[in-house]
Design an enzyme around this catalytic site. Structure first.
Site, PDB file in Angstrom:
ATOM      1  N   GLY A 188       0.845  -1.194   0.000  1.00 23.51           N
ATOM      2  CA  GLY A 188       0.000   0.000   0.000  1.00 23.51           C
ATOM      3  C   GLY A 188       0.875   1.236   0.000  1.00 23.51           C
ATOM      4  O   GLY A 188       2.042   1.198  -0.423  1.00 23.51           O
ATOM      5  N   ARG A 189       0.304   2.331   0.477  1.00 24.98           N
ATOM      6  CA  ARG A 189       1.045   3.602   0.439  1.00 24.98           C
ATOM      7  C   ARG A 189       2.368   3.528   1.200  1.00 24.98           C
ATOM      8  O   ARG A 189       3.391   4.024   0.730  1.00 24.98           O
ATOM      9  CB  ARG A 189       0.209   4.698   1.094  1.00 24.98           C
ATOM     10  CG  ARG A 189      -0.982   5.172   0.327  1.00 24.98           C
ATOM     11  CD  ARG A 189      -1.507   6.378   1.098  1.00 24.98           C
ATOM     12  NE  ARG A 189      -2.660   6.959   0.488  1.00 24.98           N
ATOM     13  CZ  ARG A 189      -3.911   6.533   0.687  1.00 24.98           C
ATOM     14  NH1 ARG A 189      -4.142   5.516   1.485  1.00 24.98           N
ATOM     15  NH2 ARG A 189      -4.929   7.136   0.110  1.00 24.98           N
ATOM     16  N   ILE A 190       2.328   2.932   2.403  1.00 25.73           N
ATOM     17  CA  ILE A 190       3.550   2.924   3.223  1.00 25.73           C
ATOM     18  C   ILE A 190       4.578   1.973   2.608  1.00 25.73           C
ATOM     19  O   ILE A 190       5.771   2.285   2.551  1.00 25.73           O
ATOM     20  CB  ILE A 190       3.245   2.557   4.690  1.00 25.73           C
ATOM     21  CG1 ILE A 190       2.201   3.522   5.274  1.00 25.73           C
ATOM     22  CG2 ILE A 190       4.524   2.614   5.535  1.00 25.73           C
ATOM     23  CD1 ILE A 190       1.720   3.180   6.680  1.00 25.73           C
ATOM     24  N   ARG A 235      -1.739  -8.853  -2.705  1.00 27.16           N
ATOM     25  CA  ARG A 235      -2.811  -9.578  -3.397  1.00 27.16           C
ATOM     26  C   ARG A 235      -2.960  -9.060  -4.821  1.00 27.16           C
ATOM     27  O   ARG A 235      -3.097  -9.807  -5.768  1.00 27.16           O
ATOM     28  CB  ARG A 235      -4.135  -9.401  -2.643  1.00 27.16           C
ATOM     29  CG  ARG A 235      -4.383 -10.499  -1.637  1.00 27.16           C
ATOM     30  CD  ARG A 235      -5.670 -10.261  -0.930  1.00 27.16           C
ATOM     31  NE  ARG A 235      -5.761  -8.866  -0.504  1.00 27.16           N
ATOM     32  CZ  ARG A 235      -6.825  -8.313   0.044  1.00 27.16           C
ATOM     33  NH1 ARG A 235      -7.909  -9.006   0.214  1.00 27.16           N
ATOM     34  NH2 ARG A 235      -6.827  -7.051   0.429  1.00 27.16           N
ATOM     35  N   ALA A 283       4.055  -2.784  11.068  1.00 26.15           N
ATOM     36  CA  ALA A 283       2.633  -2.790  10.688  1.00 26.15           C
ATOM     37  C   ALA A 283       1.762  -3.031  11.924  1.00 26.15           C
ATOM     38  O   ALA A 283       1.244  -2.075  12.516  1.00 26.15           O
ATOM     39  CB  ALA A 283       2.397  -3.827   9.604  1.00 26.15           C
ATOM     40  N   ARG A 284       1.610  -4.275  12.309  1.00 24.79           N
ATOM     41  CA  ARG A 284       0.799  -4.600  13.485  1.00 24.79           C
ATOM     42  C   ARG A 284       1.307  -5.879  14.124  1.00 24.79           C
ATOM     43  O   ARG A 284       1.742  -6.803  13.414  1.00 24.79           O
ATOM     44  CB  ARG A 284      -0.675  -4.835  13.103  1.00 24.79           C
ATOM     45  CG  ARG A 284      -1.523  -3.587  12.965  1.00 24.79           C
ATOM     46  CD  ARG A 284      -1.756  -2.882  14.307  1.00 24.79           C
ATOM     47  NE  ARG A 284      -2.610  -1.722  14.151  1.00 24.79           N
ATOM     48  CZ  ARG A 284      -2.193  -0.497  13.821  1.00 24.79           C
ATOM     49  NH1 ARG A 284      -0.908  -0.253  13.638  1.00 24.79           N
ATOM     50  NH2 ARG A 284      -3.057   0.500  13.726  1.00 24.79           N
ATOM     51  N   GLU A 298       0.533  -6.174  22.732  1.00 27.51           N
ATOM     52  CA  GLU A 298       1.097  -4.895  23.204  1.00 27.51           C
ATOM     53  C   GLU A 298       0.230  -4.350  24.340  1.00 27.51           C
ATOM     54  O   GLU A 298      -0.988  -4.465  24.279  1.00 27.51           O
ATOM     55  CB  GLU A 298       1.066  -3.863  22.061  1.00 27.51           C
ATOM     56  CG  GLU A 298       2.085  -4.088  21.006  1.00 27.51           C
ATOM     57  CD  GLU A 298       1.894  -3.132  19.825  1.00 27.51           C
ATOM     58  OE1 GLU A 298       1.341  -2.027  20.012  1.00 27.51           O
ATOM     59  OE2 GLU A 298       2.286  -3.500  18.717  1.00 27.51           O
ATOM     60  N   HIS A 320       5.985   0.806  19.234  1.00 28.35           N
ATOM     61  CA  HIS A 320       4.925   1.234  18.307  1.00 28.35           C
ATOM     62  C   HIS A 320       5.013   2.754  18.059  1.00 28.35           C
ATOM     63  O   HIS A 320       4.060   3.508  18.292  1.00 28.35           O
ATOM     64  CB  HIS A 320       3.541   0.847  18.851  1.00 28.35           C
ATOM     65  CG  HIS A 320       2.488   0.751  17.779  1.00 28.35           C
ATOM     66  ND1 HIS A 320       1.438  -0.128  17.819  1.00 28.35           N
ATOM     67  CD2 HIS A 320       2.325   1.457  16.632  1.00 28.35           C
ATOM     68  CE1 HIS A 320       0.669   0.027  16.758  1.00 28.35           C
ATOM     69  NE2 HIS A 320       1.189   0.995  16.015  1.00 28.35           N
ATOM     70  N   ILE A 321       6.188   3.162  17.562  1.00 29.44           N
ATOM     71  CA  ILE A 321       6.442   4.589  17.321  1.00 29.44           C
ATOM     72  C   ILE A 321       6.535   4.894  15.830  1.00 29.44           C
ATOM     73  O   ILE A 321       7.084   5.927  15.437  1.00 29.44           O
ATOM     74  CB  ILE A 321       7.741   5.073  18.023  1.00 29.44           C
ATOM     75  CG1 ILE A 321       8.958   4.233  17.579  1.00 29.44           C
ATOM     76  CG2 ILE A 321       7.574   5.037  19.536  1.00 29.44           C
ATOM     77  CD1 ILE A 321      10.294   4.790  18.050  1.00 29.44           C
ATOM     78  N   GLY A 322       5.989   4.012  15.000  1.00 24.10           N
ATOM     79  CA  GLY A 322       6.136   4.171  13.548  1.00 24.10           C
ATOM     80  C   GLY A 322       5.775   5.548  13.036  1.00 24.10           C
ATOM     81  O   GLY A 322       6.481   6.133  12.215  1.00 24.10           O
TER      82      GLY A 322
HETATM   83  C1  DGY Z   1      -1.465   3.646  12.572  1.00 24.49           C
HETATM   84  O1  DGY Z   1      -1.800   4.762  12.195  1.00 24.49           O
HETATM   85  O2  DGY Z   1      -2.087   2.631  12.301  1.00 24.49           O
HETATM   86  C2  DGY Z   1      -0.235   3.574  13.403  1.00 24.49           C
HETATM   87  O3  DGY Z   1       0.029   2.305  13.856  1.00 24.49           O
HETATM   88  C3  DGY Z   1      -0.352   4.566  14.538  1.00 24.49           C
HETATM   89  O4  DGY Z   1       0.883   5.034  14.838  1.00 24.49           O
END
Ligand code: DGY
Length: 326
Positions: A156-158, A178, A238-239, A268, A286-288
């Site tokens: 995706g975008r990221i 996909r 991501a997650r 988390e 989780h500081i992305g």
């Molecule tokens: C998001 O936007 O989903 C990030 O995980 C939050 O920092």
């Protein structure tokens, strides 16, 4: 009369000023997640809500919120939302795509470089006074990033922002998604689609950029880790839950992959303590998306969505467009 809204958790003063000008605001100024029962109680009588990714919004939290029109997440990921339940309750849901792409891609690269060159372990070693003098065979040989193969799972975008940065390192970029990117986007990112098996087998650095859902739960588990190179590094911004943390810990401990850079974890904020014993993993909380400018842009994006929804306009980042047809 001003519409009534809930803000579940501390935002920026300038964001709250903007909300106060437009709405009657019930604000939790503390940076702690409200318990679900309190969110449910405070949603009663509200027209809208600004929520954070630590807030679970589902049928229970919405049960007493008959007049609620919109819930606006200050995050691009919305796995804290039960979208089906929100839609069934007749509530619009929104997220904040776009504004955090570059900051999150930067974080992925920070972890990638730190893992490849063992920056955190080396920093600890210097601080502990263990450095006795420069050596040619210094015991700190890392992995070259330049000219290596970068694999991206989820484009995706990221993911695309991560890919674009690879040009400066003269890397080969492969991705699995996909759907194939449009050819123009593939050219812009200099990225080639491969199947998942090829991605796992050929990546020197594998960056995960999938959204979390039941379909992506443990997308990287024991079998996928076994398919990776022993010299490979896994990066997850991501997650949590996309990776089977138990399987990853075993692979790292047995050096079946070389390293990992993780911004997100299962359960988390509780960290599996076995991670802390490993010197080949870099951990961040989780500081992305965490630069002030980006977090402010995310808050403002969520407010744009809420203002539009409560004005009767289509919110720019509507997640359940079927609400408009209803
Ligand atoms: C998001 O936007 O989903 C990030 O995980 C939050 O920092």
């Amino acid at each position: 009369m001003k519409a009534k809204i809930l803000v579940t958790r501390a935002l920026f003063p300038e964001a709250i000023d903007r909300l106060n000008a437009a709405f009657e605001v019930d604000y939790n100024p503390e940076d702690r997640a409200l318990p679900p029962a309190e969110i449910a109680a405070r949603l009663a009588g509200k027209d809208g809500a600004i929520t954070l990714l630590s807030d679970r919004i589902d049928a229970q939290t919405l049960a007493g919120a008959a007049g609620l029109k919109a819930v606006c997440n200050v995050a691009v990921g919305y796995n804290n939302y039960d979208l089906a339940a929100i839609t069934a309750a007749g509530v619009m849901a929104t997220n904040t795509p776009g504004v955090l792409d570059d900051t999150t891609a930067d974080t992925a690269w920070a972890l990638l470089l730190a893992s490849a060159r063992r920056i955190v372990a080396a920093d600890r070693w210097v601080r502990n006074g263990q450095w006795q003098g420069w050596k040619f065979h210094d015991g700190w040989f890392g992995q070259d990033v330049h000219h290596a193969t970068l694999g991206i799972l989820g484009m995706g975008r990221i993911g695309r922002a991560v890919a674009r940065r690879a040009g400066g390192f003269a890397m080969r970029v492969i991705y699995h998604n996909r759907q194939h990117l449009h050819p123009d986007q593939e050219t812009e990112c200099a990225a080639t689609w491969v199947d998942k098996a090829t991605l796992l087998r050929e990546s020197d650095f594998l960056v995960l950029m999938l959204p979390y859902s039941p379909a992506t739960h443990h997308a990287i588990g024991a079998a996928e880790l076994a398919a990776m190179k022993p010299t490979a590094h896994l990066i997850n911004v991501a997650r949590g839950g996309i990776v089977d943390d138990g399987a990853l810990i075993a692979a790292l401990a047995e050096r079946r992959i070389a390293g990992a850079g993780l911004d997100v974890f299962e359960n988390e904020p509780a960290l599996d303590p076995r991670f802390a014993d490993l010197d080949n993993v870099v951990l961040t909380p989780h500081i992305g998306s965490s630069s002030r400018a980006t977090r402010l842009a995310m808050a403002m994006c969520a407010i744009d969505n809420l203002v539009a929804a409560l004005d009767g306009r289509r919110p720019p980042n509507l997640l359940n467009p079927q609400m408009l047809a209803a």
